[in-house]
Design an enzyme around this catalytic site. Structure first.
Site, PDB file in Angstrom:
ATOM      1  N   ASP A  87       0.851  -1.199   0.000  1.00 22.40           N
ATOM      2  CA  ASP A  87       0.000   0.000   0.000  1.00 22.40           C
ATOM      3  C   ASP A  87       0.881   1.241   0.000  1.00 22.40           C
ATOM      4  OD1 ASP A  87      -2.652   1.422   0.544  1.00 22.40           O
ATOM      5  OD2 ASP A  87      -1.375   2.170   2.159  1.00 22.40           O
ATOM      6  N   TYR A  99       3.203  10.114  -0.575  1.00 27.21           N
ATOM      7  CA  TYR A  99       4.236   9.636   0.353  1.00 27.21           C
ATOM      8  C   TYR A  99       5.615  10.014  -0.207  1.00 27.21           C
ATOM      9  CZ  TYR A  99       0.530   6.824   2.569  1.00 27.21           C
ATOM     10  OH  TYR A  99      -0.618   6.402   3.202  1.00 27.21           O
ATOM     11  N   SER A 138      -9.963   4.891   1.139  1.00 26.19           N
ATOM     12  CA  SER A 138      -9.303   4.852   2.437  1.00 26.19           C
ATOM     13  C   SER A 138     -10.035   5.882   3.288  1.00 26.19           C
ATOM     14  CB  SER A 138      -7.824   5.215   2.285  1.00 26.19           C
ATOM     15  OG  SER A 138      -7.202   5.141   3.545  1.00 26.19           O
TER      16      SER A 138
HETATM   17  N1  LIG Z   1      -4.966   7.913   5.260  1.00 30.26           N
HETATM   18  C1  LIG Z   1      -4.435   6.778   4.878  1.00 30.26           C
HETATM   19  O1  LIG Z   1      -4.848   6.214   3.917  1.00 30.26           O
HETATM   20  C2  LIG Z   1      -3.292   6.190   5.673  1.00 30.26           C
HETATM   21  C3  LIG Z   1      -2.899   6.756   6.877  1.00 30.26           C
HETATM   22  C4  LIG Z   1      -1.930   6.103   7.643  1.00 30.26           C
HETATM   23  C5  LIG Z   1      -1.365   4.932   7.168  1.00 30.26           C
HETATM   24  N2  LIG Z   1      -1.745   4.415   5.970  1.00 30.26           N
HETATM   25  C6  LIG Z   1      -1.142   3.160   5.444  1.00 30.26           C
HETATM   26  O2  LIG Z   1      -1.055   2.198   6.494  1.00 30.26           O
HETATM   27  C7  LIG Z   1       0.297   1.783   6.639  1.00 30.26           C
HETATM   28  C8  LIG Z   1       0.588   1.376   8.068  1.00 30.26           C
HETATM   29  O3  LIG Z   1       0.344   2.419   8.970  1.00 30.26           O
HETATM   30  P1  LIG Z   1       1.525   3.291   9.597  1.00 30.26           P
HETATM   31  O4  LIG Z   1       2.781   3.058   8.812  1.00 30.26           O
HETATM   32  O5  LIG Z   1       1.009   4.668   9.721  1.00 30.26           O
HETATM   33  O6  LIG Z   1       1.648   2.750  11.066  1.00 30.26           O
HETATM   34  P2  LIG Z   1       2.038   1.355  11.751  1.00 30.26           P
HETATM   35  O7  LIG Z   1       2.085   0.289  10.733  1.00 30.26           O
HETATM   36  O8  LIG Z   1       1.103   1.203  12.887  1.00 30.26           O
HETATM   37  O9  LIG Z   1       3.483   1.659  12.346  1.00 30.26           O
HETATM   38  C9  LIG Z   1       4.599   1.600  11.485  1.00 30.26           C
HETATM   39  C10 LIG Z   1       5.867   2.036  12.201  1.00 30.26           C
HETATM   40  O10 LIG Z   1       6.132   1.261  13.352  1.00 30.26           O
HETATM   41  C11 LIG Z   1       7.533   0.954  13.425  1.00 30.26           C
HETATM   42  N3  LIG Z   1       7.634  -0.517  13.310  1.00 30.26           N
HETATM   43  C12 LIG Z   1       7.081  -1.305  12.350  1.00 30.26           C
HETATM   44  N4  LIG Z   1       7.323  -2.613  12.586  1.00 30.26           N
HETATM   45  C13 LIG Z   1       8.038  -2.667  13.724  1.00 30.26           C
HETATM   46  C14 LIG Z   1       8.576  -3.727  14.472  1.00 30.26           C
HETATM   47  N5  LIG Z   1       8.399  -4.999  14.106  1.00 30.26           N
HETATM   48  N6  LIG Z   1       9.262  -3.430  15.595  1.00 30.26           N
HETATM   49  C15 LIG Z   1       9.424  -2.155  15.983  1.00 30.26           C
HETATM   50  N7  LIG Z   1       8.949  -1.093  15.313  1.00 30.26           N
HETATM   51  C16 LIG Z   1       8.244  -1.340  14.187  1.00 30.26           C
HETATM   52  C17 LIG Z   1       8.201   1.696  12.288  1.00 30.26           C
HETATM   53  O11 LIG Z   1       8.576   3.022  12.675  1.00 30.26           O
HETATM   54  P3  LIG Z   1       9.855   3.406  13.590  1.00 30.26           P
HETATM   55  O12 LIG Z   1      10.906   2.394  13.332  1.00 30.26           O
HETATM   56  O13 LIG Z   1      10.217   4.789  13.186  1.00 30.26           O
HETATM   57  O14 LIG Z   1       9.316   3.379  14.993  1.00 30.26           O
HETATM   58  C18 LIG Z   1       7.074   1.824  11.295  1.00 30.26           C
HETATM   59  O15 LIG Z   1       7.210   2.878  10.405  1.00 30.26           O
HETATM   60  C19 LIG Z   1       1.100   2.990   6.124  1.00 30.26           C
HETATM   61  O16 LIG Z   1       2.433   2.666   5.814  1.00 30.26           O
HETATM   62  C20 LIG Z   1       0.274   3.368   4.925  1.00 30.26           C
HETATM   63  O17 LIG Z   1       0.535   2.482   3.853  1.00 30.26           O
HETATM   64  C21 LIG Z   1      -2.710   5.018   5.217  1.00 30.26           C
END
Ligand SMILES: NC(=O)c1ccc[n+]([C@@H]2O[C@H](COP(=O)([O-])OP(=O)(O)OC[C@H]3O[C@@H](n4cnc5c(N)ncnc54)[C@H](OP(=O)(O)O)[C@@H]3O)[C@@H](O)[C@H]2O)c1
Length: 327
Positions: free
Chosen positions: A51, A56, A152
């Site tokens: 995704d 981005y 989304s």
């Molecule tokens: N409006 C929308 O459509 C929207 C909004 C938000 C997200 N999204 C999509 O959803 C996806 C996922 O959400 P998100 O990236 O916001 O948040 P998330 O998946 O809840 O958190 C991701 C962050 O957590 C840390 N992390 C990931 N795996 C880990 C692990 N195994 N151990 C330790 N730290 C870990 C990393 O950051 P650090 O290493 O810096 O801590 C990573 O960037 C996004 O990438 C995007 O594709 C869409």
């Protein structure tokens, strides 16, 4: 890795997939080299769905994915998004002309002739009452520019409204141990209509990984620094909208539930996969070790009824009053 049907698309997607926001920007500095290693690790681990969005890193995330696809022979399905180039989220911005520009830009960035899945990126609620926007998306499908489309959304109500449009194939929504409302009414409806569900922010921006502390600091260009109170976009996207210290306390309760050898991130992702309406979780990952940790969640056995009940008690006591009715 296990695979689930993505709505009516005919695709089977890895139930732990890859969210590519962080490798584009807004999460502190990232190197393209490390991001590419993370992407390769995902494919090595069986991920076949990514995704991303045009915004981005202003195309950076999409271009990295194009590089990945060029160097791998596996089928990699890419969902991108459009709409956030608008200075303000207003219905009037969703014109045929703007959609054409956004789609053409993503086609170029992703080095492809047709986008696999185009999602409207958190459009205003009003848009879901305007069938003509969805009719335009149908035209882009007919013209071969996009294969499928979805949305989304921020709110459950938007998700419920979106699936009234027959060609909406997927809904992306925040769903995790701290954001449980989508499972109440929306998931059964989506399942009935065979709409795919992408569970985003599955790790509550890191809170559910168990690594964050009260004194953790974030770079000035990391949304966990600049958007905690919704200063730049919906505050639900940062820490899932949960107050930081409350989230830390709740995460400590979850830590007590971990089976031997299971990481916090894996537990959080496995919790999401307990809902069979979910097609996939899309955890963000900046480094190969994070991706490997996350992907291992797919092959874990189901969580026990006791663990599920304990998460429910934690949610009801600490989190529900803060977030349940807000999104
Ligand atoms: N409006 C929308 O459509 C929207 C909004 C938000 C997200 N999204 C999509 O959803 C996806 C996922 O959400 P998100 O990236 O916001 O948040 P998330 O998946 O809840 O958190 C991701 C962050 O957590 C840390 N992390 C990931 N795996 C880990 C692990 N195994 N151990 C330790 N730290 C870990 C990393 O950051 P650090 O290493 O810096 O801590 C990573 O960037 C996004 O990438 C995007 O594709 C869409």
């Amino acid at each position: 890795m296990k695979y689930r049907s993505l709505g009516r698309t005919g695709w089977k997607v890895s139930d732990v997939s890859f969210g590519a926001w962080a490798i584009g920007g807004a999460w502190g500095s990232v190197s393209d080299e490390e991001s590419l290693s993370a992407l390769h690790k995902a494919v090595d681990s069986g991920v076949n769905f990514i995704d991303t969005a045009d915004v981005y890193g202003n195309g950076r995330s999409e271009r990295l994915i194009a590089q990945l696809r060029k160097s791998r022979k596996e089928q990699i399905i890419v969902a991108t998004k459009a709409g956030r180039r608008l200075p303000k989220q207003i219905l009037e911005g969703y014109t045929r002309e703007n959609l054409t520009t956004w789609i053409e830009d993503s086609l170029r960035n992703l080095a492809t002739d047709a986008l696999d899945l185009l999602q409207l990126h958190g459009p205003p609620t009003d848009l879901f009452y305007h069938p003509e926007v969805f009719a335009m998306l149908d035209d882009f499908v007919k013209a071969g520019k996009i294969r499928y489309y979805g949305v989304s959304v921020e709110k459950v109500e938007e998700a419920l409204k979106a699936i009234e449009f027959p060609n909406v194939q997927t809904v992306q929504i925040i769903f995790n141990c701290f954001r449980q409302r989508p499972a109440d009414l929306f998931f059964p409806r989506a399942k009935q209509k065979q709409v795919g569900i992408l569970a985003r922010v599955p790790l509550a921006s890191g809170l559910l990984t168990g690594k964050l502390r009260r004194d953790s600091t974030f770079a000035s260009d990391d949304h966990r620094n600049f958007n905690r109170h919704g200063e730049q976009f919906d505050m639900g996207e940062t820490f899932a909208g949960v107050d930081y210290n409350t989230g830390l306390e709740a995460a400590e309760e979850i830590r007590l539930l971990l089976p031997a050898g299971v990481s916090m991130s894996q537990f959080a992702l496995r919790w999401i996969l307990m809902s069979d309406a979910v097609s996939c979780a899309i955890p963000g990952g900046k480094r190969p070790d994070q991706v490997a940790d996350n992907c291992a969640a797919s092959d874990l056995p189901p969580l026990t009824p006791e663990a599920m009940a304990a998460v429910q008690r934690m949610y009801d006591a600490k989190i529900r009053p803060l977030v349940h009715q807000r999104w």
